[in-house]
Write an enzyme that holds these catalytic residues in place. Structure first.
Site, PDB file in Angstrom:
ATOM      1  N   CYS A   1       2.192   6.117   0.458  1.00 51.83           N
ATOM      2  CA  CYS A   1       1.895   4.749   0.868  1.00 51.83           C
ATOM      3  C   CYS A   1       0.561   4.365   0.238  1.00 51.83           C
ATOM      4  O   CYS A   1      -0.439   5.072   0.429  1.00 51.83           O
ATOM      5  CB  CYS A   1       1.829   4.664   2.385  1.00 51.83           C
ATOM      6  SG  CYS A   1       1.253   3.082   3.036  1.00 51.83           S
TER       7      CYS A   1
ATOM      8  N   CYS B   1       4.470  -0.579  -4.489  1.00 50.89           N
ATOM      9  CA  CYS B   1       4.761  -0.217  -3.097  1.00 50.89           C
ATOM     10  C   CYS B   1       5.942   0.738  -3.152  1.00 50.89           C
ATOM     11  O   CYS B   1       6.925   0.484  -3.872  1.00 50.89           O
ATOM     12  CB  CYS B   1       5.107  -1.462  -2.279  1.00 50.89           C
ATOM     13  SG  CYS B   1       5.712  -1.102  -0.608  1.00 50.89           S
TER      14      CYS B   1
END
Length: 283
Positions: free
Chosen positions: A73, A208
């Site tokens: 992340c 992402c």
């Protein structure tokens, strides 16, 4: 410590990293943990979020007993990597937008950064651009709606093409030749609007980890062929560098979540993980 690779994310995005790890190390044992109770991370205040990430990762490490933690992340890596490395006795591998490899392959020197609003606006992202892509035009596009589509997809819902197109419109604007450029409506989340004489964009960084899960639709919707670059391969290579020997146990595949996730059982199974167990997050 001998144990599996533990992959952590706020949601299901880390499954794209799990896929890269399986491609590089087919026999490696993997565990997965996601903080779905606090999803999405991009809306949280930094100090509270940092504390939360550390607490969840510590609990997941205790439950999984891994040899390495992969923080799959970008937001969590930017905020909590130093704290995690200080508090855990195992290697911690983070995630950064793949600016460097994108700059290495772009022929037109115009790169799109497709990420969450939190990632495109962080100073760390700008430092990566300054270090590795200073000669490139960078079009930054905040596409948080794609996180929602990826989460829904893993829960069995086909991505909504109309919503994806709205989120991707600023990117397609940069892909279009200058002669066909047009103004964007105010609801499009474009952080940078290229000049009309900018070269045509040819490479997109998927900044992402949720976004590679949508790559079949991204390729289908793109008006021209593009290079799509994510961090999965770089993360997998780094794991191989920090762990001398990856643990093999075909009975692993455990998954931990911080909120009930029965709707993700089928999606997790597609990536080799068992039904989620609820993780007890200590204070």
């Amino acid at each position: 410590m001998i144990g599996p690779v533990l992959i952590f994310d706020s949601g299901v995005g880390g499954l794209s990293v799990a896929q890269s790890l399986r491609q590089h190390y087919p026999d490696a044992a993997l565990c997965y943990a996601c903080d779905n109770a606090w999803l999405p991370y991009g809306l949280r205040e930094d100090a509270a979020l940092t504390e939360r990430i550390v607490a969840v990762c510590r609990s997941a490490v205790e439950a999984c007993q891994p040899s390495v933690l992969v923080v799959a992340c970008n937001t969590a890596s930017t905020l909590a990597l130093e704290n995690l490395r200080a508090q855990l006795a195992i290697p911690v591998v983070g995630t950064v937008p793949a600016i460097k490899p994108a700059a290495a392959i772009s022929q037109t020197r115009h790169i799109g950064l497709l990420a969450t609003k939190a990632t495109v606006g962080r100073p760390y992202t700008q430092r990566l651009i300054d270090s590795f892509a200073s000669d490139c035009v960078i079009t930054r596009v905040a596409a948080d709606a794609l996180v929602v589509e990826a989460e829904a997809y893993l829960a069995g819902v086909i991505p909504n093409i109309d919503r994806m197109q709205v989120a991707l419109a600023p990117l397609w604007h940069a892909v279009a030749p200058p002669s066909s450029a047009h103004c964007l409506s105010s609801d499009h989340q474009a952080l940078d609007t290229p000049e009309l004489d900018a070269p045509q964009l040819d490479t997109v960084v998927l900044g992402c980890t949720h976004f590679p899960l949508l790559k079949p639709w991204l390729k289908q919707l793109a008006p021209v062929p593009l290079h799509w670059v994510d961090s999965g391969d770089a993360i997998a290579r780094r794991v191989g560098q920090v762990v001398a020997e990856l643990y093999s146990d075909h009975q692993d595949g455990r998954c931990f979540t911080t909120a009930p996730a029965a709707n993700l059982t089928a999606g997790l199974a597609r990536y080799g993980f068992k039904a989620a167990q609820l993780l007890n997050v200590g204070d």
